[in-house]
Design a protein around this motif. Structure first.
Motif, short mmCIF file in Angstrom:
data_model
loop_
_atom_site.label_atom_id
_atom_site.label_comp_id
_atom_site.label_asym_id
_atom_site.label_seq_id
_atom_site.Cartn_x
_atom_site.Cartn_y
_atom_site.Cartn_z
N THR A 91 0.83 -1.19 0.00
CA THR A 91 0.00 0.00 0.00
C THR A 91 0.87 1.25 0.00
O THR A 91 1.83 1.35 0.73
CB THR A 91 -0.91 0.02 1.24
OG1 THR A 91 -1.78 -1.10 1.17
CG2 THR A 91 -1.72 1.30 1.31
N ARG A 108 -10.63 -3.06 1.61
CA ARG A 108 -9.43 -3.87 1.79
C ARG A 108 -9.70 -5.16 2.54
O ARG A 108 -9.13 -6.19 2.24
CB ARG A 108 -8.36 -3.05 2.51
CG ARG A 108 -7.82 -1.93 1.63
CD ARG A 108 -6.79 -1.10 2.35
NE ARG A 108 -6.36 -0.01 1.49
CZ ARG A 108 -5.59 0.99 1.90
NH1 ARG A 108 -5.17 1.03 3.14
NH2 ARG A 108 -5.22 1.94 1.07
N TRP A 112 -9.60 -7.37 -3.20
CA TRP A 112 -9.39 -6.39 -4.27
C TRP A 112 -10.48 -6.40 -5.34
O TRP A 112 -10.59 -5.47 -6.13
CB TRP A 112 -8.02 -6.61 -4.91
CG TRP A 112 -7.81 -7.99 -5.48
CD1 TRP A 112 -7.29 -9.07 -4.83
CD2 TRP A 112 -8.07 -8.42 -6.82
NE1 TRP A 112 -7.23 -10.15 -5.67
CE2 TRP A 112 -7.69 -9.78 -6.90
CE3 TRP A 112 -8.58 -7.80 -7.96
CZ2 TRP A 112 -7.81 -10.53 -8.07
CZ3 TRP A 112 -8.70 -8.54 -9.13
CH2 TRP A 112 -8.33 -9.88 -9.19
N GLU A 176 -5.68 3.92 -4.42
CA GLU A 176 -6.52 2.72 -4.56
C GLU A 176 -5.89 1.71 -5.51
O GLU A 176 -5.85 0.51 -5.22
CB GLU A 176 -7.93 3.11 -5.02
CG GLU A 176 -8.88 1.93 -5.01
CD GLU A 176 -10.34 2.33 -4.98
OE1 GLU A 176 -11.18 1.43 -4.93
OE2 GLU A 176 -10.65 3.55 -5.00
N TRP A 179 -2.99 -0.33 -3.99
CA TRP A 179 -3.21 -1.45 -3.08
C TRP A 179 -3.93 -2.59 -3.79
O TRP A 179 -3.67 -3.77 -3.52
CB TRP A 179 -3.93 -1.05 -1.80
CG TRP A 179 -5.43 -0.89 -1.84
CD1 TRP A 179 -6.13 0.28 -1.90
CD2 TRP A 179 -6.43 -1.93 -1.78
NE1 TRP A 179 -7.49 0.03 -1.91
CE2 TRP A 179 -7.70 -1.31 -1.83
CE3 TRP A 179 -6.36 -3.32 -1.71
CZ2 TRP A 179 -8.89 -2.03 -1.82
CZ3 TRP A 179 -7.56 -4.05 -1.68
CH2 TRP A 179 -8.80 -3.41 -1.74
N ARG A 180 -4.81 -2.27 -4.74
CA ARG A 180 -5.56 -3.32 -5.42
C ARG A 180 -4.66 -4.16 -6.33
O ARG A 180 -4.73 -5.40 -6.32
CB ARG A 180 -6.69 -2.71 -6.25
CG ARG A 180 -7.84 -2.17 -5.43
CD ARG A 180 -9.01 -1.75 -6.31
NE ARG A 180 -10.07 -1.12 -5.53
CZ ARG A 180 -11.03 -1.79 -4.88
NH1 ARG A 180 -11.03 -3.11 -4.92
NH2 ARG A 180 -11.95 -1.15 -4.20
N SER A 201 -7.39 -6.70 -12.28
CA SER A 201 -7.54 -5.67 -11.26
C SER A 201 -7.62 -4.28 -11.88
O SER A 201 -8.46 -3.45 -11.49
CB SER A 201 -6.38 -5.74 -10.28
OG SER A 201 -6.45 -4.72 -9.31
#
Length: 309
Positions: A91, A108, A112, A176, A179-180, A201
């Motif tokens: 992240t 989270r 994801w 976003e 982290w995804r 993703s």
């Protein structure tokens, strides 16, 4: 000041990598720039930050020096960060202060692939809608205030300028994505699986978060230089994640492309173009498009399924 000779404490690579990435991001240093400063490839830095490779004492000292911090401080940050039970290792929290006023969705804990409504304030929500409708240069703070149901001074109480709003929106998008995409990648057992998951993703984000993604792809040119450099660095970090897995696939022979960098850029562009035409409620769901785009990406890279006798 003497050299710091403290040995890393039996630390999982992911934790130390997280500490390095946090310090690098907070200092506005791109992944490529850190790689240049310590004389390694960007892929090597990415592998360090994601915990895929161990960090020797000499390399830790080189990284610390490049980030203008001591190795001891990096180690201490890692230990303190671990005790605080932070977000996943990959992240990134961009250093733009206004981002802290815009809470990300509570996805989270659910994975994801889950997209809950964004928890953002009315001013930022209004700015997103107005920027999509009129473009950044066609928008005014007065229009945004009217859309948010408040006065112009009320908007300025929360955001210092229209530029502040735009930078916050792009910070939100990159936070976003950063982290995804790593969370998706980490579910793959092979480079080709990881490439497919990364693309899935990215496609999900650009369909579920269509307005946010549309501004991110169309308004980079409207950022002031300092904001543009910072956001561009985060976008490069995201691209390196895909580049690295494609390189690994080519190295092991599961991807046959002779032009991995061109293929990686084509795949990214394919995903970032989704907000221009995809519409919720159309014939295809975001999940269907994401699965199809993952197949497109592997075909473009020359992937062939293994034969099973």
């Amino acid at each position: 000041m003497g050299a710091d000779t403290r040995e890393p404490r039996a630390t999982p690579p992911a934790r130390l990598g997280r500490a390095i990435r946090e310090v690098r991001s907070a200092g506005g240093v791109s992944l490529r720039e850190l790689a240049r400063r310590i004389g390694v490839s960007a892929a090597t830095v990415s592998a360090i930050e994601t915990g895929r490779t161990q960090v020797s004492v000499s390399r830790l000292q080189a990284i610390a020096s490049a980030l203008q911090i001591t190795a001891a401080e990096l180690i201490d940050r890692d230990v303190a960060s671990d005790r605080a039970a932070p977000a996943p290792a990959t992240t990134v929290q961009p250093p733009h202060p206004a981002t802290t006023r815009s809470a990300l969705s509570a996805d989270r804990g659910q994975g994801w692939r889950h997209f809950a409504p964004l928890r953002i304030d009315p001013v930022l929500s209004a700015a997103i809608a107005v920027f999509v409708e009129t473009g950044y240069h066609g928008a005014t703070v007065r229009t945004i205030a009217h859309r948010a149901g408040m006065s112009v001074p009320g908007v300025y109480h929360h955001y210092s300028s229209k530029q502040d709003l735009l930078a916050t929106i792009l910070d939100l998008a990159m936070t976003e994505l950063l982290w995804r995409v790593p969370a998706a990648r980490d579910e793959g057992a092979t480079p080709t699986e990881r490439v497919a998951l990364i693309v899935e993703s990215m496609a999900l984000f650009h369909t579920h978060r269509r307005e946010l993604a549309f501004i991110g792809s169309s308004e980079m040119r409207s950022l002031e230089p300092a904001n543009r450099r910072r956001i561009a660095g985060l976008r490069n970090d995201l691209q390196y994640i895909l580049d690295h897995e494609i390189d690994e696939g080519v190295r092991e022979g599961s991807l046959a492309t002779a032009h991995p960098r061109d293929g990686a850029r084509a795949i990214s562009t394919m995903c970032t173009s989704l907000p221009q035409w995809f519409r919720a409620g159309g014939p295809r769901t975001p999940e269907q498009m994401a699965a199809e785009y993952a197949r497109f990406a592997l075909d473009l890279l020359g992937h062939r399924e293994e034969r099973r006798d």
